[in-house]
Design a protein around this motif. Structure first.
Motif, PDB file in Angstrom:
ATOM      1  N   ILE A 179       1.965   2.982  -0.185  1.00 43.08           N
ATOM      2  CA  ILE A 179       1.850   2.950  -1.661  1.00 43.08           C
ATOM      3  C   ILE A 179       3.324   2.343  -2.345  1.00 43.08           C
ATOM      4  CG2 ILE A 179       2.431   4.341  -4.074  1.00 43.08           C
ATOM      5  CD1 ILE A 179      -0.151   5.047  -3.665  1.00 43.08           C
ATOM      6  N   GLY A 180       4.489   3.034  -1.995  1.00 42.04           N
ATOM      7  CA  GLY A 180       5.853   2.085  -2.307  1.00 42.04           C
ATOM      8  C   GLY A 180       5.593   0.778  -1.892  1.00 42.04           C
ATOM      9  N   MET A 181       5.300   0.450  -0.838  1.00 41.96           N
ATOM     10  CA  MET A 181       5.352  -1.082  -0.247  1.00 41.96           C
ATOM     11  C   MET A 181       4.354  -2.010  -1.086  1.00 41.96           C
ATOM     12  SD  MET A 181       6.142  -1.022   3.813  1.00 41.96           S
ATOM     13  CE  MET A 181       7.582  -0.404   4.529  1.00 41.96           C
ATOM     14  N   VAL A 182       3.241  -1.496  -1.066  1.00 40.84           N
ATOM     15  CA  VAL A 182       2.259  -2.288  -1.884  1.00 40.84           C
ATOM     16  C   VAL A 182       2.629  -2.489  -3.363  1.00 40.84           C
ATOM     17  CG1 VAL A 182      -0.221  -2.181  -2.876  1.00 40.84           C
ATOM     18  CG2 VAL A 182       0.235  -1.253  -0.619  1.00 40.84           C
ATOM     19  N   TYR A 183       3.318  -1.408  -3.783  1.00 39.06           N
ATOM     20  CA  TYR A 183       3.746  -1.455  -5.165  1.00 39.06           C
ATOM     21  C   TYR A 183       4.904  -2.456  -5.485  1.00 39.06           C
ATOM     22  CZ  TYR A 183       5.898  -0.013  -9.806  1.00 39.06           C
ATOM     23  OH  TYR A 183       6.735  -0.128 -10.747  1.00 39.06           O
ATOM     24  N   ASN A 184       5.709  -2.540  -4.493  1.00 36.09           N
ATOM     25  CA  ASN A 184       6.885  -3.580  -4.521  1.00 36.09           C
ATOM     26  C   ASN A 184       6.246  -4.767  -4.098  1.00 36.09           C
ATOM     27  OD1 ASN A 184       9.578  -2.230  -4.948  1.00 36.09           O
ATOM     28  ND2 ASN A 184       8.809  -0.835  -3.610  1.00 36.09           N
ATOM     29  N   PHE A 185       5.530  -4.992  -3.198  1.00 31.90           N
ATOM     30  CA  PHE A 185       5.243  -6.352  -2.822  1.00 31.90           C
ATOM     31  C   PHE A 185       4.118  -7.059  -3.319  1.00 31.90           C
ATOM     32  CE2 PHE A 185       7.613  -4.330   1.257  1.00 31.90           C
ATOM     33  CZ  PHE A 185       8.866  -4.592   0.379  1.00 31.90           C
ATOM     34  N   LEU A 186       3.199  -6.424  -4.156  1.00 29.87           N
ATOM     35  CA  LEU A 186       2.006  -6.788  -4.554  1.00 29.87           C
ATOM     36  C   LEU A 186       1.992  -8.275  -5.325  1.00 29.87           C
ATOM     37  CD1 LEU A 186      -1.151  -6.499  -4.777  1.00 29.87           C
ATOM     38  CD2 LEU A 186      -0.805  -5.379  -6.833  1.00 29.87           C
ATOM     39  N   PRO A 187       3.436  -8.319  -6.213  1.00 27.10           N
ATOM     40  CA  PRO A 187       3.463  -9.537  -6.749  1.00 27.10           C
ATOM     41  C   PRO A 187       3.676 -10.804  -5.979  1.00 27.10           C
ATOM     42  CG  PRO A 187       4.580  -7.714  -7.980  1.00 27.10           C
ATOM     43  CD  PRO A 187       4.291  -7.135  -6.796  1.00 27.10           C
ATOM     44  N   TYR A 188       4.123 -10.575  -4.749  1.00 25.21           N
ATOM     45  CA  TYR A 188       4.219 -11.443  -3.974  1.00 25.21           C
ATOM     46  C   TYR A 188       2.966 -12.092  -3.522  1.00 25.21           C
ATOM     47  CZ  TYR A 188       9.307  -9.790  -3.549  1.00 25.21           C
ATOM     48  OH  TYR A 188      10.285  -9.435  -4.045  1.00 25.21           O
ATOM     49  N   MET A 189       1.922 -11.358  -3.298  1.00 29.67           N
ATOM     50  CA  MET A 189       0.957 -11.758  -2.719  1.00 29.67           C
ATOM     51  C   MET A 189      -0.003 -12.397  -4.057  1.00 29.67           C
ATOM     52  SD  MET A 189      -1.152 -11.901  -0.392  1.00 29.67           S
ATOM     53  CE  MET A 189      -0.972 -10.638   0.906  1.00 29.67           C
TER      54      MET A 189
END
Lengths: 279, 272
Positions: A148-158
């Motif tokens: 969750i923490g990773m998806v939350y942090n990196f989602l905008p990069y996608m």
């Protein structure tokens, strides 16, 4: 104009000292025994052999697994989001992109830290669950909270690269597809999606890379015992003090990442070239 | 593309759900920064005690100072070095340009942690004491590639004859550089500087490995504080979030309002 060529020299020196030498230092440390002076350097593969210990190999696979799951989730969540934003009306679009970027400007540690309050045993999520009469779950310090923490942090990069490639898409191509009798699903499959692949590719690079090497997110949301390759390296340098082994792990990680990036970029290029030659 | 009503409805719901996902943690944190107890999960009443503690805490003030100072200095240095190098590269031979741009890509492609430990090993073997200087050097090193990346495309579209003409008319190469080339690539320099600044402000991993002697930036402070529950972090975060939001909204809204005012003026003038 040749006068300006000299302007490159200072930065060449800088690159040499602060980029090339550090990489060489990692290599030297990775291939040498602990406690060695530069003068009595002895070459060894021991640090790499140590990495193949099941304990460390498991950490390695786990990092790859978590990063892959994160990347896939980011594509699944991010693609529709980018698609919706790209198709919203023009006035609204700028606001939505701004809304996507604001969290990115906030310190990553702070953003990650804020999830602790939500996911913890007595946190917001469990409060909601118990309010609804559902059994509470312990989510913090698990694979789930780290992902969750990773998806939350990196989602905008996608989202952002996919949005950019969707936005660049010529609307005439889509109209042509409709005119030629394709329905919406077909148009998406045959026209929109293939043309957005470069965006997806750079999204994958921008999500997978930080995900596989992150040590902050596993540390904050995975707890002290949770190990991914990034936290393993940090551990070797800060806590254990085994710089040689730490360097060996870093070298392995750097090489894998540089190779996979090269492959992804090549793959991306091949697709665009193939399309170019077809047209 | 999304034309029918159900499609529109689903996409709106999805959009709102994703925005909640992105903003919930931030809002949650801001709310609990006003909590009267230490708990990050149970609301016990309104208080501003965490803000009071924040402002009386010397280490936090110091961390803010170091963060801003390093970011400003790193931005200035990396922007100057990056711009000069980009101009030089645009005139260099192909082989040299390729080699340098490829090495220049390394800090951007390498995971932060690899760049960080490389630097740490370098400083350790040079016998440099870890602290402010090492942190600044590291920040300049990882910021400069982004400046070059932003300036290079602007140079590609430049007409080389203009600088040539300036020099034919008696300008020294330095004058040609500052008065002719730089103004033409100013937007690229600006965006490069902005990216450098935000990269520096946001950095944790590299700073964490190369600093020492009590020199901490905000990220490192948050990291060391987060080992136990500490609502002062929430207070600090809330302030930072507010500043970022206000600045971003201003940057994005002011030009729109200005444009609207201008349009209004023009249409009003048209009425007379």
């Amino acid at each position: 104009m040749k006068t300006f060529r000299k302007l490159v020299y200072p930065y060449c020196v800088w690159l040499g000292i602060f980029v090339v030498v550090p990489m060489l230092m990692i290599m030297i440390y990775a291939f040498s025994q602990a406690g060695n002076d530069v003068t009595t350097l002895s070459f060894t593969f021991n640090n790499f052999a140590k990495f193949f210990d099941p304990v460390f190999i498991n950490v390695f696979w786990k990092s790859i697994k978590i990063a892959l799951i994160t990347t896939i989730l980011c594509i699944l969540l991010g693609y529709p989001l980018a698609f919706i934003i790209a198709n919203s009306n023009e006035k609204f679009r700028a606001t939505l992109i701004l809304l996507m970027t604001i969290p990115q400007w906030i310190n990553m540690l702070i953003r990650t830290y804020s999830w602790i309050g939500i996911l913890s045993e007595v946190g917001l999520l469990n409060n909601i669950l118990s309010f609804l009469g559902l059994p509470t779950v312990s989510l913090l310090y698990t694979d789930f909270s780290v992902i969750i923490g990773m998806v939350y942090n990196f989602l905008p990069y996608m989202v952002l690269p996919i949005y950019t490639s969707l936005n660049k898409l010529d609307p005439n191509l889509i109209n042509a597809s409709y005119d030629l009798g394709a329905n919406r699903v077909k148009t998406f499959q045959k026209v929109i999606f293939p043309l957005s692949i470069p965006g997806v590719m750079s999204g994958i690079i921008m999500v997978f890379l930080p995900a596989v090497s992150s040590f902050v997110i596993p540390k904050l949301l995975g707890g002290g015992q949770y190990m991914l390759i990034g936290s393993l390296i940090e551990n070797q340098f800060i806590t254990v003090g085994e710089w040689n082994f730490g360097s060996a792990i870093s070298l392995i990680m750097a090489i894998i990442i540089l190779i996979s990036m090269y492959v992804l970029k090549k793959f991306d290029k091949d697709i665009t070239e193939e399309r170019g030659s077809k047209a | 593309m999304i034309k029918n009503k159900t499609g529109k409805f689903i996409s709106n719901v999805y959009l709102i759900a994703m925005l909640i996902f992105m903003y919930l943690p931030i809002i949650y944190m801001c709310v609990f920064s006003f909590n009267s107890s230490r708990s990050l999960t149970r609301w016990t009443g309104f208080s501003t005690q965490w803000y009071e503690r924040l402002f009386s805490d010397y280490t936090i003030g110091e961390a803010v100072y170091y963060t801003v100072l390093v970011a400003l200095l790193a931005t200035i240095f990396s922007t100057i070095i990056g711009t000069i190098t980009a101009i030089g590269l645009s005139k260099s031979r192909y082989v040299i340009r390729e080699i340098i741009t490829n090495i220049n890509d390394l800090p951007m492609m390498n995971p932060d942690i690899v760049t960080a430990i490389g630097m740490m090993l370098l400083f350790a073997s040079l016998g440099l004491e870890k602290g402010f200087m090492t942190m600044l050097i590291a920040h300049i090193t990882f910021c400069t590639p982004y400046v070059i990346l932003n300036v290079m495309p602007k140079l590609r579209g430049l007409d080389p004859n203009i600088a040539e003409a300036a020099m034919d008319l008696g300008a020294t190469p330095f004058q040609a550089l500052i008065q002719v080339i730089v103004p033409q690539i100013a937007p690229g320099i600006m965006s490069g500087a902005l990216i450098a600044f935000t990269m520096s402000i946001d950095d944790f991993v590299i700073s964490y490995f190369v600093t020492g002697n009590g020199v901490k930036n905000i990220s490192i402070l948050v990291y060391s504080m987060s080992k136990r529950l500490n609502p002062t972090i929430n207070a600090l975060s809330t302030i930072m979030v507010s500043i970022v939001t206000i600045v971003l909204v201003l940057i994005n809204v002011v030009p729109v309002i200005n444009a609207k005012m201008k349009n209004k003026k023009i249409s009003e003038e048209g009425n007379y």
